[in-house]
Design an enzyme around this catalytic site. Structure first.
Site, PDB file in Angstrom:
ATOM      1  N   ASP A 262       7.322  76.757  84.986  1.00 46.24           N
ATOM      2  CA  ASP A 262       8.588  76.281  84.424  1.00 46.24           C
ATOM      3  C   ASP A 262       9.583  75.993  85.558  1.00 46.24           C
ATOM      4  O   ASP A 262      10.785  76.231  85.421  1.00 46.24           O
ATOM      5  CB  ASP A 262       9.172  77.290  83.416  1.00 46.24           C
ATOM      6  CG  ASP A 262      10.310  76.704  82.588  1.00 46.24           C
ATOM      7  OD1 ASP A 262      10.524  75.482  82.650  1.00 46.24           O
ATOM      8  OD2 ASP A 262      10.985  77.475  81.890  1.00 46.24           O
TER       9      ASP A 262
ATOM     10  N   ASP B 269      10.450  70.219  75.450  1.00 43.12           N
ATOM     11  CA  ASP B 269      10.847  71.415  76.207  1.00 43.12           C
ATOM     12  C   ASP B 269      12.317  71.391  76.614  1.00 43.12           C
ATOM     13  O   ASP B 269      12.888  70.364  76.952  1.00 43.12           O
ATOM     14  CB  ASP B 269      10.007  71.599  77.462  1.00 43.12           C
ATOM     15  CG  ASP B 269      10.376  72.899  78.130  1.00 43.12           C
ATOM     16  OD1 ASP B 269      10.239  73.941  77.494  1.00 43.12           O
ATOM     17  OD2 ASP B 269      10.876  72.874  79.275  1.00 43.12           O
TER      18      ASP B 269
ATOM     19  N   ARG C 234      13.014  66.305  87.154  1.00 36.85           N
ATOM     20  CA  ARG C 234      14.405  65.787  87.090  1.00 36.85           C
ATOM     21  C   ARG C 234      14.556  64.306  87.346  1.00 36.85           C
ATOM     22  O   ARG C 234      15.687  63.840  87.525  1.00 36.85           O
ATOM     23  CB  ARG C 234      15.304  66.557  88.071  1.00 36.85           C
ATOM     24  CG  ARG C 234      15.241  68.063  87.987  1.00 36.85           C
ATOM     25  CD  ARG C 234      15.595  68.588  86.630  1.00 36.85           C
ATOM     26  NE  ARG C 234      15.821  70.048  86.643  1.00 36.85           N
ATOM     27  CZ  ARG C 234      15.772  70.795  85.569  1.00 36.85           C
ATOM     28  NH1 ARG C 234      15.501  70.257  84.387  1.00 36.85           N
ATOM     29  NH2 ARG C 234      16.001  72.085  85.641  1.00 36.85           N
TER      30      ARG C 234
END
Ligand code: DOR
Ligand code: ZN
Length: 426
Positions: A302, A150, A63
């Site tokens: 993930d 992704d 992030r």
């Protein structure tokens, strides 16, 4: 110089043997049933703990930049170390997206002081918009480890073929999130019994299968190295196996949640929402079989942290994604290895050797001369997962409150101890 004594190494399947490991200059310099010690060595008594290569997770979301309320490279790195990882690959769905060499170089700079190896994917397309390919060569030179859009599937067939031709020329792996948006139909959980009973919009398996089938055909045609991210359906395992039988250079990964949960576990709670969604038992069992037969080489979390506020909007309104770095090994050991679905060797290989081979890394093996990236795990310990105690800023895990056996105790990165007795050493 560090000597690890009294460790257990996997010989095969679930069989363990005692080993000592001598680490010098950031490498494993010797492995034997008994070594030294000699004066001046730092000796760590492993007290029968399992020693493995440090875990490698080629699919995490850190992030940064852009979403510091969800996670930063620092907090995500700490979560990874706690989970036993020494290498992670961060996905490029951040803001700004590292789609230019300058931005990629900035990412590499941001991670240079991280306690573990943090590598970065470059996006396939500018801004992950699926319209214009990025400059693969320049991004590779700036430090990109592989390519991925992704979070999104690449919708245009011709663009994907072109991407594969260019990726092949750079010998870069394309790691693909397979999602055909024209089949999505507003879905956000699996199109199954739970969706029907609770009046939710479903994501059918074909959303993933159709795009994976296209990509596998294109990978074979172009000769590109191609990796399917977070596989969730039984047919995608069949398709990958088929493409491997043609000789295509293709691999796949599966996430702990798709190996452990199905849509029958769903609650009206954002912590059960991720993309692709939890499927059914037929899918879960085929994914496990895929690991056991070697069709699937990699387990990747993930890890997708979000704020509690974002995740408080139920299944329909919450963003996709759950955290995973701090819980992967203990969950999979407890609920797949212990009951006999997979062996300890299969689990550890999929978290070390598999990513090493798929992405051509130096790390990920226990051998003399290999990097001294090691994880010591106490397989006898037991505890209850408390998301509130996690290093990650994300609390969004459906595994909160689960009891697990095994605890990651010590992590060594390039011969330096970064986690000891479960505590991060700064
Ligand atoms: O669940 C997911 N979360 N799946 C993705 O593909 C993206 C990720 C995210 O970035 O949150
Ligand atoms: Zn994805």
């Amino acid at each position: 110089m560090i000597l690890l004594t009294n460790a257990k190494m996997i010989r095969r399947d679930n069989e363990l043997i005692s080993a000592d490991l001598f680490l010098q200059s950031g490498k494993i310099s010797r492995i034997a049933s008994q070594i030294g010690p000699e004066a001046g060595w730092k000796v760590i008594d492993c007290n029968g703990m399992l020693v493995t290569p440090g875990f490698i997770d080629p699919h995490v979301h850190l992030r940064e930049p852009g979403f510091p309320d969800k996670e930063t490279i620092r907090t995500g790195s700490r979560a990874a170390v706690k989970g036993g990882y020494t290498t992670v690959f961060a996905m490029p769905n951040v803001s700004p997206c590292p789609d230019t060499p300058q931005r990629m170089a900035d990412m590499v700079l941001r991670a240079q002081d991280a306690p573990l190896d943090v590598r970065f994917y470059a996006p396939l397309s500018a801004g992950e918009k699926g319209e214009e390919l990025t400059d693969f060569q320049a991004l590779k030179e700036a430090g990109a480890v592989a390519l991925s859009d992704d979070g999104k599937g690449l919708q245009h067939n011709g663009l994907m073929r072109q991407a594969m031709q260019l990726a092949r020329a750079q010998d870069l792996v394309i790691a693909a999130h397979c999602e055909d948006e024209s089949l999505l139909n507003g879905g956000y959980i699996h199109d199954g019994l739970y969706a029907r009973q609770h009046k939710h919009r479903g994501i059918s398996r074909s959303v993933e299968d159709v795009q994976a089938a296209r990509d596998l055909l294109l990978a074979h045609e172009t000769g590109a190295r191609y990796h399917i991210c977070h596989m969730s359906t039984h047919r995608v395992v069949d398709l990958l196996e088929l493409a491997q039988s043609w000789g295509a250079r293709v691999s796949g990964e599966v996430s702990p949640h798709h190996l452990l949960l199905t849509d029958s576990d769903l609650r009206e709670d954002g912590r059960y929402k991720m993309n692709p969604p939890l499927r059914e038992e037929i899918d879960r069992l085929r994914l496990i079989e895929g690991l056991n037969t070697g069709v699937i080489q990699v387990i990747a979390t993930d890890h997708a942290p979000h704020t509690s506020e974002e995740k408080s909007r139920g299944l329909a309104g919450s963003p996709f994604g759950i955290t995973g770095l701090e819980t992967a090994f203990p969950l999979l050991y407890t609920y797949l290895v212990k009951p006999g679905y997979i062996t300890l060797q299969t689990l550890v290989d999929a978290m070390t050797k598999g990513p090493r081979q798929v992405f051509g890394l130096e790390a990920g093996e226990l051998a003399e001369g290999a990097p001294a990236d090691l994880t010591l795990t106490d397989l006898r310990d037991e505890y209850v997962i408390h998301a509130a105690d996690h290093e990650s800023k994300g609390r969004n895990t459906p595994f909160d409150g689960w009891r697990v056996k095994s605890r990651v105790d010590t992590v060594i990165k390039s011969g330096r101890i970064i986690l000891q007795g479960g505590t991060i050493l700064d």
